[in-house]
Every structure is written in C-alpha cells, then in structure tokens.
Design a protein around this motif. Sequence first.
Motif, PDB file in Angstrom:
ATOM      1  N   GLN A 203       0.841  -1.200   0.000  1.00 31.83           N
ATOM      2  CA  GLN A 203       0.000   0.000   0.000  1.00 31.83           C
ATOM      3  C   GLN A 203       0.878   1.253   0.000  1.00 31.83           C
ATOM      4  O   GLN A 203       2.018   1.231   0.464  1.00 31.83           O
ATOM      5  N   VAL A 204       0.305   2.330  -0.510  1.00 36.35           N
ATOM      6  CA  VAL A 204       1.040   3.595  -0.610  1.00 36.35           C
ATOM      7  C   VAL A 204       0.102   4.756  -0.316  1.00 36.35           C
ATOM      8  O   VAL A 204      -1.118   4.597  -0.285  1.00 36.35           O
ATOM      9  N   ALA A 205       0.686   5.905  -0.100  1.00 34.89           N
ATOM     10  CA  ALA A 205      -0.054   7.171  -0.062  1.00 34.89           C
ATOM     11  C   ALA A 205       0.787   8.191  -0.794  1.00 34.89           C
ATOM     12  O   ALA A 205       2.021   8.125  -0.784  1.00 34.89           O
ATOM     13  N   VAL A 206       0.124   9.132  -1.436  1.00 40.13           N
ATOM     14  CA  VAL A 206       0.832  10.190  -2.161  1.00 40.13           C
ATOM     15  C   VAL A 206       0.716  11.486  -1.372  1.00 40.13           C
ATOM     16  O   VAL A 206      -0.365  11.820  -0.865  1.00 40.13           O
ATOM     17  N   ASP A 242       3.894   2.057   2.371  1.00 39.35           N
ATOM     18  CA  ASP A 242       3.347   1.588   3.654  1.00 39.35           C
ATOM     19  C   ASP A 242       3.225   2.711   4.680  1.00 39.35           C
ATOM     20  O   ASP A 242       3.830   2.654   5.768  1.00 39.35           O
ATOM     21  N   PRO A 243       2.437   3.748   4.388  1.00 43.12           N
ATOM     22  CA  PRO A 243       2.388   4.932   5.256  1.00 43.12           C
ATOM     23  C   PRO A 243       1.742   4.689   6.611  1.00 43.12           C
ATOM     24  O   PRO A 243       1.950   5.470   7.543  1.00 43.12           O
ATOM     25  N   GLY A 247       6.930   2.674  10.675  1.00 44.00           N
ATOM     26  CA  GLY A 247       8.291   2.972  10.227  1.00 44.00           C
ATOM     27  C   GLY A 247       8.582   4.446  10.034  1.00 44.00           C
ATOM     28  O   GLY A 247       8.122   5.307  10.769  1.00 44.00           O
ATOM     29  N   ARG A 248       9.334   4.725   8.956  1.00 43.09           N
ATOM     30  CA  ARG A 248       9.954   6.037   8.761  1.00 43.09           C
ATOM     31  C   ARG A 248       8.980   7.145   8.402  1.00 43.09           C
ATOM     32  O   ARG A 248       9.315   8.315   8.482  1.00 43.09           O
ATOM     33  N   PRO A 267      -5.188   9.510   0.775  1.00 46.00           N
ATOM     34  CA  PRO A 267      -5.612   8.268   1.425  1.00 46.00           C
ATOM     35  C   PRO A 267      -4.638   7.128   1.131  1.00 46.00           C
ATOM     36  O   PRO A 267      -3.989   7.113   0.079  1.00 46.00           O
ATOM     37  N   THR A 268      -4.535   6.190   2.031  1.00 41.31           N
ATOM     38  CA  THR A 268      -3.738   4.987   1.795  1.00 41.31           C
ATOM     39  C   THR A 268      -4.504   4.068   0.852  1.00 41.31           C
ATOM     40  O   THR A 268      -5.676   3.765   1.083  1.00 41.31           O
TER      41      THR A 268
END
Length: 408
Positions: A203-206, A242-243, A247-248, A267-268
């Motif tokens: 998963q990602v988020a922008v 992976d927001p 982690g970071r 949104p993720t």
Amino acid sequence: MAAPTPPPGVPDGPRAAPVPPELAKLLRDQLESVADEVEEEVRRQVPEYARPGTYGMHLRSGVVQALTLFVDHIADPHGQGAAITATYYELGRGEALEGRALDALQSALRIGGLHAWRLMGRTAEELGLDSSVVATLGELAFQTVHEVAEAAAAGYAEARLRSTDELERRRRRLLDLLLGEGPVAPEAVQDLAHGARWSVPGQVAVVALASTPDQREADRPLAAAGALVDMDSRPPRMLVPDPDGSGRFGGRAFTLALRGRPAAIGPTVPLDEAARSLHWATRALGLMGRGILPRQGVVRCADHLSTLLLHADEPMLAQLQSRVLAPLDAVAEAPRGRLAETLLAWLLSGSNVPDVAARLHVHPQTVRYRLRQLEKLFGDALHDPGARLDLILALRAEALRDDGTFTA
C-alpha cells in the motif's frame, strides 16, 4: 585522468638523499615474492578479501600494480604513474557500481602498503643503505599509497554520482508510471522497481507539498527513506510506501522531515491506485491554501474525508447551497450569519437548546428566539430528515468558507 597531487609532507622535487637506481632493479626482481606476502597479509587482516568473490579476484593485480608504482617512483622520482593510478580509479569505481562502501579497499591499501614497506625497507637495510635513503624510501611508499588511494576515491565518487543520477531518473520514471492515467501493468512496475532499487510495497499514499523557494529542502531525507520524489512537478509530490506502518513515515518523524513545509497526505491505497491518492492529496492541498483545511502543517486526508467529499464537486455544492439556504436570502447580512450559525449548531447537537447555547456562548433564551425565526423561514423542512441533511451539508460548507481559518 590527471595524476593525484602528493599529500603535504611528501617530497615531490629533487630529494636530498637520492635512491640508488640499482635498488629499483633489485626490488623489481623481488616484486612477485613481495606481492605474495602482501596479498596474504591483506587476506588475513581484511575479511572481505578472505572470502571468494570479486574482492579476491582483483586483489593480486591491485597489489602488483601498487608495488610496481612504488618501484617506478624509485627508478624515476618524477614519473606520473598515470596508467597504474587509472587502474585504482577503476577499482574504486567498481566498488561503487557494486553498491559497496570503499572501506575494505582503503583498509587493504593501508595494510598492504605498510607491509610492503616493511619488506622492501628490510631489503634496503640489508644492503647497508644510508638511513637518509631508507627515509626517502619511506616517503616514496607513503606517496604511492596516497596516490592509489586518492585515485580509488576519485573513481568511487564519480561512479556514485553517476549512479545516483541514473537511480533518480529511474525512480522518476517509476513514479510517473504509478501516478499516470490508465491501468498500471504489474510486470512493468516490477521491472522499473528492480532497476530503481525500490521495494514494491503493498500500500502507498501520495503526498502533495506546498511549493517553496528551495524545492529540494525535504527531498533528500525522504528519498533516502524510500519515498519516490518529484520536486519539479506542480505541486511537488512524493509517493510514500506503507504509510500506516510504524516505520519512517509515521507521525512526528514525517512531519519533522518536511521541516515545517505544508503538505497533504492522500488516502492509503493499493499501489495500482496511487493516482487516486494523488488526486485527493492535491485537492486537500488546494483546500489548505483557501483556509478550508488547516493552512500549516501536515493534513491527512483520512482525517477530513467529509470535508473533501463536500468539496469534491464545488459547482454542485453551490447549487445545493443556493437551493437549500434560499430562505435566508430574505434576511440582512448580520442576522443571517447568526441564524445560519445557530441552525448548524442546533442540527449538529440533536436539537438540544442548552447544548447549542453552550456551544455558541449565548443564553438559551437567545437560541430559542433565533429558532422561532428559523421556523418561520424554513417551516417543516427543519423536521424532515432529508432536508436536515442537506442543510447540514450546505451550512457546513458555508461555515468553512466564511471562517477563513479552519476549525475542526
């Protein structure tokens, strides 16, 4: 490639104690046996060279090249040794291209140079050479180690620079693919991600960022942490893997990395829906600029979904407000604002007059007076569930627009 400059303290002109030319021939005859011992010492002290692989493959030739340069300096103190330093330039370059640090090569040079000097210095002493000549040999040994080390560092730095530029280009292409229009082929993503040394997340988020004079202010730490970054787009944007993990990119750490730069996190979503996250992050950033969402800090779309939904189609929202709030058009501007504020608070509080009074910091009797006015204006609509929802949406949008500064 230009010959490296000798370090401070290394003689580079005529020497007070010239080295006998015949010593160069003697040392050259011993070069292979000395190389054997130096190679063995490096393998013993530097673990990377003790293991099979590319380190060991280049060790022997590197030792011979460095010893040859040392003997050449004895034979011709003013010789440049360009071909040999070029070899070490390529060795340093190879370390960078393999993705390794330069530490092992530098350790090998230091240990190998010291051991070679001990062996060759012993030969000079056995010949009964003057101590000043032995000192000059030591200076030549240090000069040799410096030259090859400097050449290796230059090759390493050049390759790292080129590698970084190429890696950035590949990551930009990957980001463009993920945020472009149309379907994204998983095979194409995997191929580009492999070339860009980027682990494909689930998963990602922008993130959409406010433009600043120094566009790359937040680029380096976030890109190093695994974000795909494009600071040249409008608005600048980055894709965060992976927001929602620990982690970071979580919470305060991410905010600190942006150094106070306003940003909106979309949104993720699954990786193949990254363009949708960009759409909402960009929309949120625009609402931040208008004061509908907080102007400063990091705004997460997940915390403001109703506001984003409300402003997803602003012409349609204007139509809703025009129709639903038409009864207030007959009221003067100042009382209209008070009536609209009271009506929204009343609708949101479940028609509880004391709660409305506390929320607006007015007397309950004032609330009841305003509600009687609103009953005359809106009639039965105040008690119709569908009409009440329309009123909440219209009044909420108006409150956000008129406020100028966002309040939750």
